[in-house]
Design an enzyme around this catalytic site. Structure first.
Site, mmCIF file in Angstrom:
data_model
loop_
_atom_site.group_PDB
_atom_site.id
_atom_site.type_symbol
_atom_site.label_atom_id
_atom_site.label_comp_id
_atom_site.label_asym_id
_atom_site.label_seq_id
_atom_site.Cartn_x
_atom_site.Cartn_y
_atom_site.Cartn_z
ATOM 1 N N TYR A 90 0.838 -1.205 0.000
ATOM 2 C CA TYR A 90 0.000 0.000 0.000
ATOM 3 C C TYR A 90 0.869 1.250 0.000
ATOM 4 O O TYR A 90 0.500 2.273 -0.579
ATOM 5 C CB TYR A 90 -0.932 -0.007 1.212
ATOM 6 C CG TYR A 90 -2.137 -0.901 1.000
ATOM 7 C CD1 TYR A 90 -3.241 -0.446 0.302
ATOM 8 C CD2 TYR A 90 -2.148 -2.206 1.486
ATOM 9 C CE1 TYR A 90 -4.338 -1.265 0.096
ATOM 10 C CE2 TYR A 90 -3.239 -3.032 1.290
ATOM 11 C CZ TYR A 90 -4.328 -2.563 0.585
ATOM 12 O OH TYR A 90 -5.402 -3.381 0.364
ATOM 13 N N GLU A 130 -7.988 -6.721 5.549
ATOM 14 C CA GLU A 130 -7.246 -7.876 5.051
ATOM 15 C C GLU A 130 -6.538 -8.612 6.176
ATOM 16 O O GLU A 130 -6.417 -9.845 6.138
ATOM 17 C CB GLU A 130 -6.268 -7.415 3.966
ATOM 18 C CG GLU A 130 -6.999 -7.030 2.683
ATOM 19 C CD GLU A 130 -6.281 -6.007 1.835
ATOM 20 O OE1 GLU A 130 -5.030 -5.925 1.926
ATOM 21 O OE2 GLU A 130 -6.953 -5.271 1.085
#
Length: 392
Positions: A90, A130
């Site tokens: 990310y 997640e």
């Protein structure tokens, strides 16, 4: 949480993002892959350009109402988990997203700072979601982290376009159960491919703890589907991530169920049907399927066998253009597109739940008919191919 000023700045940039369109994501991917070529082994370039652009616009539009994005967040997080996405990635995406905005638009520092904050909040949402998915999976018997080698033990032609693959783990140990409607991520490494390719295919059977079965439609210029159809053989080894997905049955044994599909969209519903049969579902179950003709209609014999073993199942099949060997009343029941007026008396049930899968235009066409019959939106559940789109 984002402050009011940051929210206002993000929303002010939405018209510019919409005007720029896919050029933004094209620039982003070109930049990211030039700096981080290792990510080419993760991203499926056949649809993720559109998915990223849609996600950016949806996030900017709902920056002051993030709860509206939660269903999409869960769907995307499940897909990310099947790719084994990790928090550090990310950071890479965020770096190149901000650099792309800077290089394309030369915005003020204030705008870049606002997008930096906004992206940080969104990344944290996905990372936490997640993390929860990974932790839940780790607690399941037969599960695994990352990928696991599986052997193709059966490859079977199901129609002119679809083949099924039965897969067993090379280590011979149990495999984790799944919720019918979920999918497997298939990781393909082969000399004919420039990079590792990852695709997701729905499971087509009830859980058995030993093997998985997926169905693959041959796609025009499909890199992975072409490999699986033309090159993959029984005894070959491929790698799989554990099952993921947020589209699955949530009904009680006394809830009437209608499963509606077109083409390869029947695959997750076939898994649901097998489970309903194995559990001797008490309420009515209807199977509605549309296809072009018998040549491309997959799993027809399997459905007929299920129906023979389970007479309470009611099947209706539509062929758009039946072939000369297609038998009315046996292979199909209606000709043309799926219109539901003749079945309205069966479908107007305040307790019935409907599960749809197929091309977006098909699901929109069918869902509008169901809504017109008085079916509540909360009774409709659907899965889309490719990037997430709104059906209702």
């Amino acid at each position: 949480m984002l402050d009011a000023k940051t929210i206002a700045i993000i929303k002010s940039t939405l018209p510019l993002l919409a005007k720029t369109g896919p050029a933004l994501t094209a620039h982003f991917y070109q930049r990211m892959f030039s700096h981080n070529p290792e990510l080419k082994d993760i991203f499926n370039m056949s649809n993720q350009r559109e998915a990223l652009f849609n996600a950016i616009c949806a996030y900017a539009a709902n920056i002051d109402n993030l709860s509206a994005l939660l269903p999409a967040v869960e769907r995307i997080a499940q897909k990310h988990a099947s790719f084994s996405i990790q928090p550090a990635q990310y950071g890479i995406v965020g770096e190149h997203l901000l650099a792309t905005l800077d290089e394309l638009f030369s915005p003020s520092e204030e705008i870049l700072d606002a997008w930096g904050k906004a992206y940080g909040v969104l990344a944290d949402v996905f990372i936490q979601s997640e993390r929860d998915i990974y932790q839940d999976a780790a607690s399941q018997h037969g599960s695994w982290e990352g990928t696991r080698p599986f052997r193709i033990v059966k490859k079977q032609t199901q129609s002119a376009l679809i083949a099924s693959f039965t897969l067993e783990p090379v280590d011979g140990k149990p495999v984790v159960d799944f919720k019918p409607g979920q999918y497997l991520a298939v990781y393909i490494h082969h000399d004919s491919l420039t990079h590792q390719e990852i695709r997701q295919y729905f499971l087509t059977h009830a859980p058995n703890g030993r093997t998985y079965r997926i169905a693959v439609k041959r796609e025009v210029q499909g890199t992975v589907s072409g490999y699986l159809h033309d090159m993959a053989q029984e005894s070959d080894i491929i790698s799989l991530a554990a099952p993921h997905g947020d589209f699955f049955l949530t009904t009680s044994p006394t809830t009437p169920v209608t499963l509606i599909s077109a083409g390869v969209g029947q695959t997750p519903l076939l898994s649901m049907l097998h489970q309903l049969k194995d559990r001797a579902h008490e309420a009515d179950v209807l199977w509605l399927h549309a296809d072009d003709n018998g040549d491309v209609h997959a799993f027809g014999d399997e459905l007929a066998q299920i129906n023979q073993q389970w007479p309470t199942l009611t099947r209706y099949v539509w062929y758009r253009q039946p072939g000369k060997d297609d038998r009315p009343g046996e292979d199909f029941h209606y000709q043309g597109v799926m219109t539901l007026d003749k079945l309205a008396y069966r479908l107007r049930d305040a307790s019935m739940h409907f599960y749809l899968c197929g091309p977006v235009a098909f699901m929109q066409f069918v869902s509008h008919q169901l809504l017109a019959l008085g079916i509540a939106p909360s009774q409709l559940h659907y899965e889309c191919f490719g990037p997430h789109k709104v059906v209702l």
